[in-house]
Write a protein that holds these residues in place. Structure first.
Motif, PDB file in Angstrom:
ATOM      1  N   SER A 111      49.323 -30.326 -25.675  1.00  0.00           N
ATOM      2  CA  SER A 111      50.556 -29.682 -25.212  1.00  0.00           C
ATOM      3  C   SER A 111      51.371 -29.278 -26.434  1.00  0.00           C
ATOM      4  N   ALA A 112      52.116 -28.227 -26.273  1.00  0.00           N
ATOM      5  CA  ALA A 112      53.016 -27.796 -27.344  1.00  0.00           C
ATOM      6  C   ALA A 112      54.091 -28.857 -27.541  1.00  0.00           C
ATOM      7  N   ILE A 113      54.505 -29.045 -28.786  1.00  0.00           N
ATOM      8  CA  ILE A 113      55.536 -30.049 -29.076  1.00  0.00           C
ATOM      9  C   ILE A 113      56.826 -29.741 -28.316  1.00  0.00           C
ATOM     10  N   THR A 114      57.125 -28.476 -28.090  1.00  0.00           N
ATOM     11  CA  THR A 114      58.344 -28.144 -27.333  1.00  0.00           C
ATOM     12  C   THR A 114      58.242 -28.660 -25.895  1.00  0.00           C
ATOM     13  N   THR A 115      57.055 -28.624 -25.319  1.00  0.00           N
ATOM     14  CA  THR A 115      56.841 -29.137 -23.965  1.00  0.00           C
ATOM     15  C   THR A 115      57.013 -30.658 -23.949  1.00  0.00           C
ATOM     16  N   ILE A 116      56.475 -31.322 -24.963  1.00  0.00           N
ATOM     17  CA  ILE A 116      56.599 -32.778 -25.057  1.00  0.00           C
ATOM     18  C   ILE A 116      58.062 -33.158 -25.277  1.00  0.00           C
ATOM     19  N   ARG A 117      58.743 -32.451 -26.171  1.00  0.00           N
ATOM     20  CA  ARG A 117      60.169 -32.725 -26.415  1.00  0.00           C
ATOM     21  C   ARG A 117      60.982 -32.580 -25.121  1.00  0.00           C
ATOM     22  N   HIS A 118      60.693 -31.538 -24.371  1.00  0.00           N
ATOM     23  CA  HIS A 118      61.420 -31.304 -23.120  1.00  0.00           C
ATOM     24  C   HIS A 118      61.196 -32.456 -22.133  1.00  0.00           C
ATOM     25  N   ALA A 119      59.962 -32.904 -21.998  1.00  0.00           N
ATOM     26  CA  ALA A 119      59.653 -34.015 -21.087  1.00  0.00           C
ATOM     27  C   ALA A 119      60.371 -35.296 -21.525  1.00  0.00           C
ATOM     28  N   ILE A 120      60.396 -35.551 -22.829  1.00  0.00           N
ATOM     29  CA  ILE A 120      61.091 -36.737 -23.354  1.00  0.00           C
ATOM     30  C   ILE A 120      62.581 -36.637 -23.062  1.00  0.00           C
ATOM     31  N   GLN A 121      63.168 -35.481 -23.297  1.00  0.00           N
ATOM     32  CA  GLN A 121      64.601 -35.293 -23.019  1.00  0.00           C
ATOM     33  C   GLN A 121      64.916 -35.508 -21.537  1.00  0.00           C
ATOM     34  N   GLN A 122      64.033 -35.064 -20.663  1.00  0.00           N
ATOM     35  CA  GLN A 122      64.257 -35.261 -19.230  1.00  0.00           C
ATOM     36  C   GLN A 122      64.277 -36.747 -18.878  1.00  0.00           C
ATOM     37  N   VAL A 123      63.350 -37.516 -19.449  1.00  0.00           N
ATOM     38  CA  VAL A 123      63.329 -38.964 -19.200  1.00  0.00           C
ATOM     39  C   VAL A 123      64.589 -39.617 -19.762  1.00  0.00           C
ATOM     40  N   LEU A 124      64.969 -39.241 -20.984  1.00  0.00           N
ATOM     41  CA  LEU A 124      66.161 -39.850 -21.601  1.00  0.00           C
ATOM     42  C   LEU A 124      67.443 -39.494 -20.842  1.00  0.00           C
ATOM     43  N   GLN A 125      67.518 -38.304 -20.285  1.00  0.00           N
ATOM     44  CA  GLN A 125      68.692 -37.922 -19.501  1.00  0.00           C
ATOM     45  C   GLN A 125      68.734 -38.659 -18.171  1.00  0.00           C
ATOM     46  N   ALA A 126      67.571 -38.828 -17.553  1.00  0.00           N
ATOM     47  CA  ALA A 126      67.510 -39.521 -16.265  1.00  0.00           C
ATOM     48  C   ALA A 126      67.728 -41.025 -16.417  1.00  0.00           C
ATOM     49  N   PHE A 127      67.271 -41.571 -17.541  1.00  0.00           N
ATOM     50  CA  PHE A 127      67.349 -43.020 -17.788  1.00  0.00           C
ATOM     51  C   PHE A 127      67.878 -43.249 -19.199  1.00  0.00           C
ATOM     52  N   PRO A 128      69.199 -43.135 -19.411  1.00  0.00           N
ATOM     53  CA  PRO A 128      69.768 -43.265 -20.757  1.00  0.00           C
ATOM     54  C   PRO A 128      69.518 -44.628 -21.373  1.00  0.00           C
ATOM     55  N   GLN A 129      69.641 -44.657 -22.694  1.00  0.00           N
ATOM     56  CA  GLN A 129      69.503 -45.928 -23.415  1.00  0.00           C
ATOM     57  C   GLN A 129      70.552 -46.901 -22.932  1.00  0.00           C
ATOM     58  N   ALA A 130      70.175 -48.166 -22.926  1.00  0.00           N
ATOM     59  CA  ALA A 130      71.120 -49.211 -22.493  1.00  0.00           C
ATOM     60  C   ALA A 130      72.150 -49.488 -23.564  1.00  0.00           C
TER      61      ALA A 130
END
Length: 130
Positions: A111-130
């Motif tokens: 996968s393109a790194i931009t696609t991976i970055r986007h998926a990571i950002q979606q997880v971090l936005q949905a489940f922020p750091q404690a």
């Protein structure tokens, strides 16, 4: 206000070149990155440190992605929402069934790194750091 430390990402893949490339790119993006060559090693790392995002290959020796996810669901249920799967095996009926049932985001390898970055950002936005 104290800024959050960098998000932590665990990359699980049995291909050393994938781990090196992905971990290197994510570290340059400012993340703290841990790596594991299969699900068994990843579970050992989870005993040592929590992770904000887990990027996990599906097909690996010893403990593959689906088996890792099953153990994660039992032992660390809150972390299952932080998993993104990677797979080069999109034609298998077993793979499609698992990905549909678990409901987690997944990306094709490579996968393109931009696609991976986007998926990571979606997880971090949905489940922020404690």
């Amino acid at each position: 206000m104290v800024p959050h430390p960098p998000a932590t990402i665990l990359v699980i893949d049995d291909e050393p070149s994938v781990i090196r490339a992905l971990a290197g790119l994510l570290r340059r993006d400012g993340y703290r990155v841990g790596t594991a060559s299969n699900g068994r090693y990843a579970l050992a790392q989870l005993q040592e440190q929590p992770y904000d995002v887990i990027v996990c290959d599906l097909r690996m020796p010893e403990l593959d992605g689906p088996a890792f996810y099953a153990v994660l669901t039992r032992q660390y249920p809150a972390l299952r929402q932080r998993v993104i799967f990677l797979t080069g095996d999109t034609g298998s009926e077993d793979t499609r069934t698992f990905l549909t049932q678990c409901g987690r985001p997944w990306l094709r390898k490579p996968s393109a790194i931009t696609t991976i970055r986007h998926a990571i950002q979606q997880v971090l936005q949905a489940f922020p750091q404690a």
